[in-house]
Scaffold this motif. Structure first.
Motif, PDB file in Angstrom:
ATOM      1  N   LEU A 112      -4.847  42.431  45.490  1.00  0.00           N
ATOM      2  CA  LEU A 112      -5.934  42.651  44.531  1.00  0.00           C
ATOM      3  C   LEU A 112      -6.726  41.376  44.251  1.00  0.00           C
ATOM      4  O   LEU A 112      -7.668  41.396  43.462  1.00  0.00           O
ATOM      5  CB  LEU A 112      -5.362  43.213  43.224  1.00  0.00           C
ATOM      6  N   GLY A 113      -6.322  40.265  44.874  1.00  0.00           N
ATOM      7  CA  GLY A 113      -7.029  39.004  44.669  1.00  0.00           C
ATOM      8  C   GLY A 113      -6.698  38.316  43.362  1.00  0.00           C
ATOM      9  O   GLY A 113      -7.416  37.411  42.937  1.00  0.00           O
ATOM     10  N   GLN A 114      -5.612  38.706  42.716  1.00  0.00           N
ATOM     11  CA  GLN A 114      -5.222  38.127  41.434  1.00  0.00           C
ATOM     12  C   GLN A 114      -4.078  37.127  41.666  1.00  0.00           C
ATOM     13  O   GLN A 114      -2.929  37.368  41.301  1.00  0.00           O
ATOM     14  CB  GLN A 114      -4.813  39.230  40.469  1.00  0.00           C
ATOM     15  N   LEU A 115      -4.447  36.004  42.270  1.00  0.00           N
ATOM     16  CA  LEU A 115      -3.439  35.024  42.661  1.00  0.00           C
ATOM     17  C   LEU A 115      -2.712  34.406  41.474  1.00  0.00           C
ATOM     18  O   LEU A 115      -1.534  34.044  41.588  1.00  0.00           O
ATOM     19  CB  LEU A 115      -4.066  33.927  43.523  1.00  0.00           C
ATOM     20  N   ASP A 116      -3.384  34.301  40.329  1.00  0.00           N
ATOM     21  CA  ASP A 116      -2.724  33.740  39.153  1.00  0.00           C
ATOM     22  C   ASP A 116      -1.552  34.609  38.709  1.00  0.00           C
ATOM     23  O   ASP A 116      -0.490  34.099  38.351  1.00  0.00           O
ATOM     24  CB  ASP A 116      -3.726  33.547  38.005  1.00  0.00           C
ATOM     25  N   LYS A 117      -1.723  35.926  38.776  1.00  0.00           N
ATOM     26  CA  LYS A 117      -0.621  36.828  38.402  1.00  0.00           C
ATOM     27  C   LYS A 117       0.471  36.815  39.458  1.00  0.00           C
ATOM     28  O   LYS A 117       1.662  36.894  39.134  1.00  0.00           O
ATOM     29  CB  LYS A 117      -1.150  38.238  38.168  1.00  0.00           C
ATOM     30  N   ALA A 118       0.082  36.705  40.719  1.00  0.00           N
ATOM     31  CA  ALA A 118       1.080  36.602  41.786  1.00  0.00           C
ATOM     32  C   ALA A 118       1.916  35.346  41.600  1.00  0.00           C
ATOM     33  O   ALA A 118       3.141  35.362  41.781  1.00  0.00           O
ATOM     34  CB  ALA A 118       0.395  36.602  43.147  1.00  0.00           C
ATOM     35  N   LYS A 119       1.278  34.263  41.204  1.00  0.00           N
ATOM     36  CA  LYS A 119       1.967  32.981  40.995  1.00  0.00           C
ATOM     37  C   LYS A 119       3.003  33.098  39.879  1.00  0.00           C
ATOM     38  O   LYS A 119       4.076  32.496  39.956  1.00  0.00           O
ATOM     39  CB  LYS A 119       0.947  31.885  40.682  1.00  0.00           C
ATOM     40  N   GLN A 120       2.710  33.887  38.858  1.00  0.00           N
ATOM     41  CA  GLN A 120       3.671  34.075  37.769  1.00  0.00           C
ATOM     42  C   GLN A 120       4.967  34.693  38.300  1.00  0.00           C
ATOM     43  O   GLN A 120       6.065  34.305  37.894  1.00  0.00           O
ATOM     44  CB  GLN A 120       3.080  34.970  36.678  1.00  0.00           C
ATOM     45  N   HIS A 121       4.846  35.624  39.224  1.00  0.00           N
ATOM     46  CA  HIS A 121       6.029  36.281  39.775  1.00  0.00           C
ATOM     47  C   HIS A 121       6.732  35.384  40.793  1.00  0.00           C
ATOM     48  O   HIS A 121       7.961  35.415  40.907  1.00  0.00           O
ATOM     49  CB  HIS A 121       5.674  37.653  40.336  1.00  0.00           C
ATOM     50  N   LEU A 122       5.970  34.559  41.481  1.00  0.00           N
ATOM     51  CA  LEU A 122       6.572  33.572  42.368  1.00  0.00           C
ATOM     52  C   LEU A 122       7.399  32.575  41.549  1.00  0.00           C
ATOM     53  O   LEU A 122       8.537  32.247  41.904  1.00  0.00           O
ATOM     54  CB  LEU A 122       5.492  32.843  43.173  1.00  0.00           C
ATOM     55  N   ASP A 123       6.849  32.137  40.422  1.00  0.00           N
ATOM     56  CA  ASP A 123       7.569  31.226  39.537  1.00  0.00           C
ATOM     57  C   ASP A 123       8.825  31.885  38.962  1.00  0.00           C
ATOM     58  O   ASP A 123       9.868  31.238  38.827  1.00  0.00           O
ATOM     59  CB  ASP A 123       6.670  30.743  38.403  1.00  0.00           C
ATOM     60  N   ALA A 124       8.722  33.175  38.624  1.00  0.00           N
ATOM     61  CA  ALA A 124       9.896  33.898  38.112  1.00  0.00           C
ATOM     62  C   ALA A 124      10.987  33.952  39.178  1.00  0.00           C
ATOM     63  O   ALA A 124      12.167  33.720  38.883  1.00  0.00           O
ATOM     64  CB  ALA A 124       9.500  35.305  37.675  1.00  0.00           C
ATOM     65  N   LEU A 125      10.602  34.225  40.416  1.00  0.00           N
ATOM     66  CA  LEU A 125      11.586  34.261  41.502  1.00  0.00           C
ATOM     67  C   LEU A 125      12.209  32.889  41.735  1.00  0.00           C
ATOM     68  O   LEU A 125      13.393  32.786  42.050  1.00  0.00           O
ATOM     69  CB  LEU A 125      10.945  34.770  42.796  1.00  0.00           C
ATOM     70  N   ASP A 126      11.419  31.852  41.561  1.00  0.00           N
ATOM     71  CA  ASP A 126      11.938  30.492  41.730  1.00  0.00           C
ATOM     72  C   ASP A 126      13.063  30.235  40.731  1.00  0.00           C
ATOM     73  O   ASP A 126      14.053  29.573  41.051  1.00  0.00           O
ATOM     74  CB  ASP A 126      10.807  29.477  41.569  1.00  0.00           C
ATOM     75  N   LYS A 127      12.935  30.763  39.532  1.00  0.00           N
ATOM     76  CA  LYS A 127      13.970  30.598  38.514  1.00  0.00           C
ATOM     77  C   LYS A 127      15.165  31.519  38.761  1.00  0.00           C
ATOM     78  O   LYS A 127      16.313  31.143  38.538  1.00  0.00           O
ATOM     79  CB  LYS A 127      13.391  30.865  37.121  1.00  0.00           C
ATOM     80  N   ILE A 128      14.890  32.738  39.210  1.00  0.00           N
ATOM     81  CA  ILE A 128      15.955  33.728  39.436  1.00  0.00           C
ATOM     82  C   ILE A 128      16.808  33.350  40.640  1.00  0.00           C
ATOM     83  O   ILE A 128      18.028  33.466  40.618  1.00  0.00           O
ATOM     84  CB  ILE A 128      15.350  35.136  39.619  1.00  0.00           C
ATOM     85  N   CYS A 129      16.168  32.893  41.686  1.00  0.00           N
ATOM     86  CA  CYS A 129      16.857  32.558  42.944  1.00  0.00           C
ATOM     87  C   CYS A 129      17.223  31.082  42.932  1.00  0.00           C
ATOM     88  O   CYS A 129      16.427  30.238  43.326  1.00  0.00           O
ATOM     89  CB  CYS A 129      15.958  32.856  44.141  1.00  0.00           C
ATOM     90  N   THR A 130      18.413  30.786  42.516  1.00  0.00           N
ATOM     91  CA  THR A 130      18.850  29.403  42.346  1.00  0.00           C
ATOM     92  C   THR A 130      18.664  28.572  43.611  1.00  0.00           C
ATOM     93  O   THR A 130      18.150  27.472  43.572  1.00  0.00           O
ATOM     94  CB  THR A 130      20.321  29.366  41.905  1.00  0.00           C
ATOM     95  N   PHE A 131      19.110  29.086  44.741  1.00  0.00           N
ATOM     96  CA  PHE A 131      19.009  28.350  45.995  1.00  0.00           C
ATOM     97  C   PHE A 131      18.057  29.040  46.950  1.00  0.00           C
ATOM     98  O   PHE A 131      18.327  29.135  48.142  1.00  0.00           O
ATOM     99  CB  PHE A 131      20.390  28.202  46.646  1.00  0.00           C
TER     100      PHE A 131
END
Length: 152
Positions: A112-131
């Motif tokens: 949808l071209g909403q990279l800022d919202k995609a980045k929020q979920h990427l950041d969430a995964l970075d926290k959830i996935c320890t390694f």
């Protein structure tokens, strides 16, 4: 304690836990037959068929995050983005650490071209996935490609 002794101790602890875990039976029940059927339809890229099965499944199993995640996945492939986002959000409401839902909603936002919202979920995964985890790596790759394309 030296770094070597610390790492050796940590390794032994982790190995002993893995051995203990191998002796236990899984606490998660096998997926319901409807989810198996939906996954088979998804494998065949029968998005409409999968969405129908999953729509019925989620109505009768309103607390199943996996069902809502797969429903969102099917709807996204049908380009029904509003419905897909609603399904992903429901999955994340039920399970805020659902890695698949974070990955797929991030991919939907990229489409949808909403990279800022995609980045929020990427950041969430970075926290959830320890390694790191596959979901994080996949979304990161898609995000980086979309960012690069947007900047060119």
């Amino acid at each position: 304690m030296s770094r070597f002794k610390f790492l050796t101790s940590l390794f032994l602890i982790l190995c002993s836990q893995a051995t203990w875990a191998a002796d236990t039976t899984p606490s998660t029940p096998p997926p319901p037959s409807e989810l198996k059927q939906a996954r088979a339809l998804i494998e065949k890229k029968d998005w409409a068929g999968a969405a129908d099965v999953l729509g019925s499944f989620t109505r009768s199993n309103p607390s199943n995050a996996d069902g809502f995640n797969l429903l969102g996945y099917s709807l996204r492939h049908l380009k029904r983005y509003d419905d897909a986002l609603a399904a992903y959000k429901k999955a994340l409401t039920l399970d805020p650490k659902h890695r698949g839902a974070h990955e797929y909603i991030g991919e939907a936002y990229i489409e949808l071209g909403q990279l800022d919202k995609a980045k929020q979920h990427l950041d969430a995964l970075d926290k959830i996935c320890t390694f790191s985890c596959e979901e994080y790596r996949d979304l990161k790759k898609a995000y980086e490609m979309a960012s690069k394309a947007k900047n060119n």
